[in-house]
Design a protein around this motif. Structure first.
Motif, PDB file in Angstrom:
ATOM      1  N   LEU A 129     -17.643   2.180   2.808  1.00 13.74           N
ATOM      2  CA  LEU A 129     -16.668   2.823   3.850  1.00 13.74           C
ATOM      3  C   LEU A 129     -17.336   1.987   5.491  1.00 13.74           C
ATOM      4  O   LEU A 129     -16.617   2.101   6.250  1.00 13.74           O
ATOM      5  CB  LEU A 129     -17.254   4.264   3.791  1.00 13.74           C
ATOM      6  CG  LEU A 129     -16.473   4.987   2.732  1.00 13.74           C
ATOM      7  CD1 LEU A 129     -17.070   6.356   2.611  1.00 13.74           C
ATOM      8  CD2 LEU A 129     -14.838   5.371   3.103  1.00 13.74           C
ATOM      9  N   ALA A 130     -18.773   2.023   5.478  1.00 12.67           N
ATOM     10  CA  ALA A 130     -19.028   1.425   6.676  1.00 12.67           C
ATOM     11  C   ALA A 130     -18.629  -0.022   6.811  1.00 12.67           C
ATOM     12  O   ALA A 130     -18.160  -0.488   7.842  1.00 12.67           O
ATOM     13  CB  ALA A 130     -20.596   1.232   6.367  1.00 12.67           C
ATOM     14  N   MET A 131     -18.394  -0.853   5.718  1.00 10.13           N
ATOM     15  CA  MET A 131     -17.802  -1.881   5.877  1.00 10.13           C
ATOM     16  C   MET A 131     -16.286  -1.920   6.233  1.00 10.13           C
ATOM     17  O   MET A 131     -15.914  -3.042   6.966  1.00 10.13           O
ATOM     18  CB  MET A 131     -17.725  -2.853   4.422  1.00 10.13           C
ATOM     19  CG  MET A 131     -19.175  -3.416   4.108  1.00 10.13           C
ATOM     20  SD  MET A 131     -19.083  -4.744   2.608  1.00 10.13           S
ATOM     21  CE  MET A 131     -18.913  -3.630   1.496  1.00 10.13           C
ATOM     22  N   GLU A 132     -15.924  -0.917   6.012  1.00 15.64           N
ATOM     23  CA  GLU A 132     -14.337  -0.844   6.334  1.00 15.64           C
ATOM     24  C   GLU A 132     -14.174  -0.308   7.898  1.00 15.64           C
ATOM     25  O   GLU A 132     -13.208  -0.149   8.095  1.00 15.64           O
ATOM     26  CB  GLU A 132     -13.608   0.216   5.464  1.00 15.64           C
ATOM     27  CG  GLU A 132     -13.414  -0.509   4.026  1.00 15.64           C
ATOM     28  CD  GLU A 132     -13.045   0.438   2.948  1.00 15.64           C
ATOM     29  OE1 GLU A 132     -12.448   1.679   3.370  1.00 15.64           O
ATOM     30  OE2 GLU A 132     -12.782   0.285   1.820  1.00 15.64           O
ATOM     31  N   GLY A 133     -15.462  -0.135   8.511  1.00 12.32           N
ATOM     32  CA  GLY A 133     -15.502   0.536   9.789  1.00 12.32           C
ATOM     33  C   GLY A 133     -15.641   1.916  10.256  1.00 12.32           C
ATOM     34  O   GLY A 133     -15.495   2.464  11.165  1.00 12.32           O
ATOM     35  N   HIS A 134     -15.870   2.770   9.004  1.00 14.98           N
ATOM     36  CA  HIS A 134     -15.796   4.277   9.308  1.00 14.98           C
ATOM     37  C   HIS A 134     -17.360   4.529   9.646  1.00 14.98           C
ATOM     38  O   HIS A 134     -18.396   3.654   9.319  1.00 14.98           O
ATOM     39  CB  HIS A 134     -15.375   4.949   7.923  1.00 14.98           C
ATOM     40  CG  HIS A 134     -14.028   4.553   7.418  1.00 14.98           C
ATOM     41  ND1 HIS A 134     -12.985   4.716   8.224  1.00 14.98           N
ATOM     42  CD2 HIS A 134     -13.822   3.811   6.323  1.00 14.98           C
ATOM     43  CE1 HIS A 134     -11.770   4.320   7.476  1.00 14.98           C
ATOM     44  NE2 HIS A 134     -12.147   3.745   6.516  1.00 14.98           N
ATOM     45  N   GLN A 135     -17.390   5.780  10.139  1.00  9.96           N
ATOM     46  CA  GLN A 135     -18.667   6.306  10.358  1.00  9.96           C
ATOM     47  C   GLN A 135     -18.980   7.162   9.091  1.00  9.96           C
ATOM     48  O   GLN A 135     -18.226   7.862   8.814  1.00  9.96           O
ATOM     49  CB  GLN A 135     -18.597   7.053  11.583  1.00  9.96           C
ATOM     50  CG  GLN A 135     -19.977   7.823  12.150  1.00  9.96           C
ATOM     51  CD  GLN A 135     -19.902   8.487  13.279  1.00  9.96           C
ATOM     52  OE1 GLN A 135     -18.849   8.440  14.104  1.00  9.96           O
ATOM     53  NE2 GLN A 135     -21.014   9.444  13.601  1.00  9.96           N
ATOM     54  N   VAL A 136     -20.194   7.069   8.625  1.00 10.34           N
ATOM     55  CA  VAL A 136     -20.690   7.824   7.441  1.00 10.34           C
ATOM     56  C   VAL A 136     -22.007   8.799   7.886  1.00 10.34           C
ATOM     57  O   VAL A 136     -22.974   8.330   8.343  1.00 10.34           O
ATOM     58  CB  VAL A 136     -20.895   6.858   6.140  1.00 10.34           C
ATOM     59  CG1 VAL A 136     -21.318   7.904   5.191  1.00 10.34           C
ATOM     60  CG2 VAL A 136     -19.804   5.841   5.891  1.00 10.34           C
ATOM     61  N   ILE A 137     -21.750   9.824   7.517  1.00 13.66           N
ATOM     62  CA  ILE A 137     -22.861  10.932   7.480  1.00 13.66           C
ATOM     63  C   ILE A 137     -22.981  11.453   5.959  1.00 13.66           C
ATOM     64  O   ILE A 137     -22.364  11.946   5.243  1.00 13.66           O
ATOM     65  CB  ILE A 137     -22.653  12.030   8.440  1.00 13.66           C
ATOM     66  CG1 ILE A 137     -22.368  11.631   9.693  1.00 13.66           C
ATOM     67  CG2 ILE A 137     -23.853  13.000   8.523  1.00 13.66           C
ATOM     68  CD1 ILE A 137     -21.046  11.565  10.067  1.00 13.66           C
ATOM     69  N   ILE A 138     -24.401  11.195   5.509  1.00 12.51           N
ATOM     70  CA  ILE A 138     -24.848  11.612   4.163  1.00 12.51           C
ATOM     71  C   ILE A 138     -25.588  12.697   4.358  1.00 12.51           C
ATOM     72  O   ILE A 138     -26.480  12.972   5.387  1.00 12.51           O
ATOM     73  CB  ILE A 138     -25.668  10.456   3.542  1.00 12.51           C
ATOM     74  CG1 ILE A 138     -24.854   9.427   3.274  1.00 12.51           C
ATOM     75  CG2 ILE A 138     -26.159  11.048   2.206  1.00 12.51           C
ATOM     76  CD1 ILE A 138     -25.487   8.008   2.789  1.00 12.51           C
ATOM     77  N   ALA A 139     -25.256  13.954   3.627  1.00 15.29           N
ATOM     78  CA  ALA A 139     -26.132  15.436   3.925  1.00 15.29           C
ATOM     79  C   ALA A 139     -26.626  15.340   2.332  1.00 15.29           C
ATOM     80  O   ALA A 139     -26.185  15.277   1.327  1.00 15.29           O
ATOM     81  CB  ALA A 139     -25.037  16.536   4.000  1.00 15.29           C
ATOM     82  N   THR A 140     -28.086  15.270   2.332  1.00 16.04           N
ATOM     83  CA  THR A 140     -28.700  15.484   1.125  1.00 16.04           C
ATOM     84  C   THR A 140     -30.113  15.973   1.170  1.00 16.04           C
ATOM     85  O   THR A 140     -30.818  16.234   2.558  1.00 16.04           O
ATOM     86  CB  THR A 140     -28.976  13.718   0.736  1.00 16.04           C
ATOM     87  OG1 THR A 140     -29.706  13.899  -0.648  1.00 16.04           O
ATOM     88  CG2 THR A 140     -29.554  12.937   1.484  1.00 16.04           C
ATOM     89  N   GLY A 141     -30.777  16.182   0.232  1.00 15.86           N
ATOM     90  CA  GLY A 141     -32.338  16.710   0.305  1.00 15.86           C
ATOM     91  C   GLY A 141     -33.124  15.510  -0.237  1.00 15.86           C
ATOM     92  O   GLY A 141     -34.301  15.802  -0.108  1.00 15.86           O
ATOM     93  N   ASP A 142     -32.597  14.617  -0.359  1.00 13.97           N
ATOM     94  CA  ASP A 142     -33.308  13.192  -0.892  1.00 13.97           C
ATOM     95  C   ASP A 142     -33.872  12.285   0.173  1.00 13.97           C
ATOM     96  O   ASP A 142     -32.864  11.514   0.584  1.00 13.97           O
ATOM     97  CB  ASP A 142     -32.581  12.624  -2.146  1.00 13.97           C
ATOM     98  CG  ASP A 142     -33.465  11.705  -2.923  1.00 13.97           C
ATOM     99  OD1 ASP A 142     -34.539  11.287  -2.554  1.00 13.97           O
ATOM    100  OD2 ASP A 142     -32.992  11.400  -3.894  1.00 13.97           O
ATOM    101  N   TYR A 143     -34.981  12.047   0.310  1.00 15.00           N
ATOM    102  CA  TYR A 143     -35.369  11.124   1.378  1.00 15.00           C
ATOM    103  C   TYR A 143     -35.130   9.552   0.739  1.00 15.00           C
ATOM    104  O   TYR A 143     -35.137   8.666   1.761  1.00 15.00           O
ATOM    105  CB  TYR A 143     -37.101  11.475   1.546  1.00 15.00           C
ATOM    106  CG  TYR A 143     -37.293  12.490   2.496  1.00 15.00           C
ATOM    107  CD1 TYR A 143     -37.269  12.405   4.103  1.00 15.00           C
ATOM    108  CD2 TYR A 143     -37.793  13.841   2.044  1.00 15.00           C
ATOM    109  CE1 TYR A 143     -37.410  13.313   4.857  1.00 15.00           C
ATOM    110  CE2 TYR A 143     -37.820  14.719   2.955  1.00 15.00           C
ATOM    111  CZ  TYR A 143     -37.807  14.431   4.319  1.00 15.00           C
ATOM    112  OH  TYR A 143     -38.168  15.625   5.154  1.00 15.00           O
ATOM    113  N   ASP A 144     -34.773   9.663  -0.372  1.00 19.68           N
ATOM    114  CA  ASP A 144     -34.736   8.059  -0.748  1.00 19.68           C
ATOM    115  C   ASP A 144     -33.250   7.653  -0.029  1.00 19.68           C
ATOM    116  O   ASP A 144     -33.241   6.489   0.258  1.00 19.68           O
ATOM    117  CB  ASP A 144     -34.254   7.854  -2.318  1.00 19.68           C
ATOM    118  CG  ASP A 144     -35.430   8.120  -3.161  1.00 19.68           C
ATOM    119  OD1 ASP A 144     -36.633   8.156  -2.579  1.00 19.68           O
ATOM    120  OD2 ASP A 144     -35.445   8.219  -4.309  1.00 19.68           O
TER     121      ASP A 144
END
Length: 292
Positions: A129-144
């Motif tokens: 998605l980032a390569m296609e120019g979109h802004q991405v927000i990941i919501a997670t509990g994992d610091y990895d």
């Protein structure tokens, strides 16, 4: 290319487990009148709506683990990987399928890939998605997931009490002193007891971070062992193979064979369909009132 959008990627397991344990501490589990457990599903749905309201995405996708520990790619690399994981509580097991019925009612794609973990699915999606120019927000509990951060990908780490920590390249550097590319190398040295990633015995987070900041990355550290104290050099030399295995285990895979349709992930849903599912699960008016 699709018009640039803002995509919220949700770590399904993080949300569901947090919802289950967050609502189960008092010993009571939310159930329907027919005895169906719904506490985790209710909490998951509330959290999904919370983050959708906070982020205001154009698109939303949920990534899931879909494999047993034994069938994971990482378990083939290292037999001890996640070997300490307990089976989920009986009250939670039926809710794995039930929560996907709810996300389906919202027209939200549930994506997983056999042999890989939810992290790998989110890593693959965020990269594409980032390569296609979109802004991405990941919501997670994992610091990895901090290793996935870039100018177009940010991460919100779930905290207790409905709070979160927001990480982008600048805040990661300000709060932890490292850049996204260094996240894996720090973990390779310190290990991770929760995932049974061994790391280097005797090196904790503080020392691991200091070493990687000083040397830039793991390869440079090993090329410059002569600059370390004799005690540190001995530890690192003795555990070199284990440290590089830990690096491999901690690296999120970003090219898993998962298919998805960007258009089908649009955050838009039929209010009647959602309310019908809420009614079936006896979610009550509070949550229903948030779906307009």
């Amino acid at each position: 290319m699709s018009q640039s959008g803002k995509v919220l990627l949700i770590d399904g397991m993080s949300f569901l487990f947090r919802a289950f344990y967050g609502s189960a501490w008092g010993g009571g589990y939310r159930q329907t009148s027919s005895g169906v457990y719904t506490n985790a599903v209710y909490g998951f749905t509330k959290m999904m709506l919370d983050y959708a309201e906070l982020v205001r995405p154009t698109h939303l996708i949920v990534g899931w683990d879909v494999a047993s520990r034994e069938s994971l790619v990482r378990s083939q690399w290292y037999d001890g990987y996640k070997s300490n994981r307990q089976a989920p509580p009986d009250e939670l097991i039926p809710q794995f399928d039930l929560v996907k019925e709810v996300t389906h009612a919202f027209s939200v794609p549930n994506l997983g890939c056999p042999g890989f973990e939810g992290d790998d699915v989110l890593g693959t999606l965020s990269s594409r998605l980032a390569m296609e120019g979109h802004q991405v927000i990941i919501a997670t509990g994992d610091y990895d997931s901090l290793q996935l951060i870039s100018e177009q990908v940010s991460v919100k780490i779930l905290k207790n009490g409905g709070k979160h920590e927001h990480f982008d390249p600048a805040s990661l550097l300000a709060l932890r002193g490292i850049i996204p590319e260094q996240v894996v190398d720090v973990k390779a040295l310190m290990g991770d007891a929760s995932d049974c990633i061994p790391g280097c015995p005797g090196i904790g987070e503080k020392t691991a971070t200091k070493l990687i900041i000083e040397h830039g990355n793991l390869d440079n550290l090993y090329e410059n062992l002569a600059n370390c104290t004799p005690k540190m050099r001995s530890k690192l030399e003795e555990n070199r193979e284990q440290v590089y295995l830990s690096q491999k285990l901690a690296t999120i895979i970003r090219d898993v064979p998962v298919e998805f349709s960007y258009d089908e992930a649009a955050w838009q849903y039929d209010r009647t369909t959602v309310h019908s599912k809420f009614e079936e699960l006896e979610f009550g008016r509070t949550l229903a009132g948030r779906v307009s």
